[in-house]
Design an enzyme around this catalytic site. Structure first.
Site: not given
Ligand code: NAP
Ligand code: GLV
Length: 311
Positions: A226, A274
């Site tokens: 983000r 994005h």
């Molecule tokens: P997720 O499964 O919820 O994983 C989040 C990870 O971040 C987990 O490993 C979590 O730790 C860690 N985390 C959260 N807070 C933390 C902190 N304070 N300190 C250290 N680690 C922390 O999320 P995801 O599905 O992988 O997605 C991640 C992000 O990618 C989304 O929230 C979104 O903003 C972004 N995204 C971007 C796009 C794009 O097109 N650019 C697309 C999709 C998603 P734990 O495992 O210990 O809980």
């Molecule tokens: C895209 O940014 C998502 O959160 O899936």
């Protein structure tokens, strides 16, 4: 019972079409044509306007049309009693894995410098002096659905991969660090740093001068999480003083990135709109309908967000 789509910025008609294809009997509405607010029990949302959810008295579940849910909690009137479900989807995960591998390899093979050399008609023999993948420290902030998949793919390419999460992890071939206490050690070994954290009060502004100063000199950054993770005014000084060599940004504090923003023209910044990983309504609608059925029959929802943690 009605399902309302609030996604003016994310293909509302496509979401509606997919829902109607799979469940023609359902009452599907598209914001701002809400009809009787009392009917709406389920919302599919991407960046809903402030107060749009709070005015639905019988709302039970909000389905985020993305993996991230910060766009929901950004609304100060978000109704905290409703359940929130987010996207976890193989296509979305694959999209992010491809994006991260593409840009990591771009940096590993020193491509930004090679592009400059081609532009200037320079054949530089030093371009043959590349590191091996297992000498390239790659650090991933966030080892969730996306971070884990990227870590696995980069490990298969034999990079020296480390990751950071809030709670401890044990992933084959990945050096895992956790908590604030583990961050510095991850940074110190990450010549390529990838941000895949959720945007929460804990992680907002984490990519700042202090963090850059803990990376090896001349590092690369890929932020596909983000825009709020990056302190924008700290980035160009870190590129100017050589702390960072090049960065790839897919996300921005203001999207679309304003046409006069300095990131557009900076020779050491790659901007993408994005689009690292895009939700595909064709697969996600099927999951949402299955969840609605589960919810109606009293079963637990899948991929439920912890509202207290903010992700
Ligand atoms: P997720 O499964 O919820 O994983 C989040 C990870 O971040 C987990 O490993 C979590 O730790 C860690 N985390 C959260 N807070 C933390 C902190 N304070 N300190 C250290 N680690 C922390 O999320 P995801 O599905 O992988 O997605 C991640 C992000 O990618 C989304 O929230 C979104 O903003 C972004 N995204 C971007 C796009 C794009 O097109 N650019 C697309 C999709 C998603 P734990 O495992 O210990 O809980
Ligand atoms: C895209 O940014 C998502 O959160 O899936």
């Amino acid at each position: 019972m009605a399902i309302l789509i609030i996604a003016s910025q994310d293909r509302p008609d496509w979401w509606a079409r997919e829902l109607r294809t799979h469940a023609p009997e359902l009452d599907i509405r598209i914001w701002p044509e809400v009809g009787d607010v009392d009917d709406v029990e389920y919302v599919l949302a991407w960046k809903p306007p402030r107060g749009a959810l709070a005015c639905l008295p019988n709302l039970a579940v909000v389905f985020s049309l993305g993996a991230g849910v910060d766009h929901l909690f950004a609304d100060p009137e978000f109704p905290a009693h409703v359940a929130v479900v987010r996207v976890i989807d193989p296509y979305l995960t694959a999209g992010m894995r491809e994006y991260v591998v593409l840009h990591t390899l771009h940096y590993h093979k020193n491509q930004p410098a090679l592009d400059r050399q081609q532009r200037d008609h320079v054949w530089d023999d030093r371009a043959r002096e590349l590191r091996q993948a297992d000498e390239q420290g790659v650090g991933i902030l966030g080892l969730g659905e996306l971070g884990r998949s990227c870590a696995e793919a980069l490990t298969r390419l034999e990079f020296d991969v480390a990751g950071w999460s809030r709670t401890p992890k044990d992933l084959p071939g990945v050096t895992c660090f956790e908590g604030r206490g583990g961050l510095d050690a991850l940074l110190a070994r990450s010549r390529i740093l990838i941000c895949l954290l959720p945007l929460t009060t804990e992680t907002e502004g984490i990519l700042d001068t202090e963090l850059f100063s803990k990376l090896p000199n001349g590092s690369y950054l890929i932020n596909a999480a983000r825009g709020g993770h990056l302190v924008e005014e700290d980035l160009i000084p870190a590129l100017d003083d050589g702390r960072l060599t090049h960065v790839t940004l897919d996300v921005f504090r203001t999207e679309p990135l304003p046409a006069d923003h300095p990131f557009w023209d900076h020779p050491q910044i790659t901007v993408t709109p994005h689009n690292a990983a895009i939700t595909d309504p064709r697969s996600i609608v099927i999951q949402i309908l299955a969840d609605i059925e589960r919810h109606t029959s009293g079963a637990a929802l899948s991929n439920r967000v912890d509202i207290g943690l903010g992700y």
